[in-house]
Design a protein around this motif. Structure first.
Motif, PDB file in Angstrom:
ATOM      1  N   GLU A   1      12.553 -17.118 -23.036  1.00 32.09           N
ATOM      2  CA  GLU A   1      13.758 -17.733 -23.600  1.00 32.09           C
ATOM      3  C   GLU A   1      15.012 -17.416 -22.779  1.00 32.09           C
ATOM      4  N   ASP A   2      14.895 -16.455 -21.858  1.00 33.05           N
ATOM      5  CA  ASP A   2      16.018 -16.098 -20.992  1.00 33.05           C
ATOM      6  C   ASP A   2      15.992 -16.863 -19.679  1.00 33.05           C
TER       7      ASP A   2
ATOM      8  N   ARG B   1       4.836 -14.167 -16.000  1.00 38.44           N
ATOM      9  CA  ARG B   1       5.017 -15.239 -16.980  1.00 38.44           C
ATOM     10  C   ARG B   1       3.837 -16.195 -16.806  1.00 38.44           C
TER      11      ARG B   1
END
Length: 123
Positions: free
Chosen positions: A31-32, A112
């Protein structure tokens, strides 16, 4: 993307699944806008443990911030202290326990990925 500075005090700590007195905070996550990696902070209270598990496709890079922790990796058991770093290859069983009187905290950096699976090996 803007520069991000975040204090751990502002990030909620969530219990780690199937653990005892172990908590995780996602310090920097998807989300960053992170492109390559997530940074998580784990805390194990005295007597805390995370049971044996593995992640088939995810490598872990960890750094102990404070305290001491006992970590099982494959067939080895290691005692880590503040300042120690650990690399856990993909698909390697591992577990954590804090047999000490003080909390232990460590950073865990993972790539990620769209497929982060945890296979629990102990019931």
């Amino acid at each position: 993307m803007d520069v991000l500075v975040r204090s751990q005090e502002g990030v909620p700590a969530h219990p780690v699944e199937r653990s005892q007195d172990a908590f995780v905070q996602v310090l920097i996550g998807p989300e960053d806008g992170t492109v390559h990696a997530l940074v998580r902070r784990f805390t194990l209270l005295p007597g805390g443990r995370i049971p044996r598990h593995k992640h088939p496709t995810v490598q872990h890079q960890q750094y102990v911030i404070s305290g001491r922790v006992r970590v099982g990796v494959g067939t080895e058991v290691r005692e880590l202290k503040a300042g120690d770093a650990l690399l856990i290859p993909p698909d390697t069983p591992h577990w954590y326990e804090n047999p000490n009187d003080e909390p232990v905290s460590f950073l865990c950096i993972i790539p990620r990925t769209s497929g982060y699976a945890t296979l629990w090996l102990d019931d």
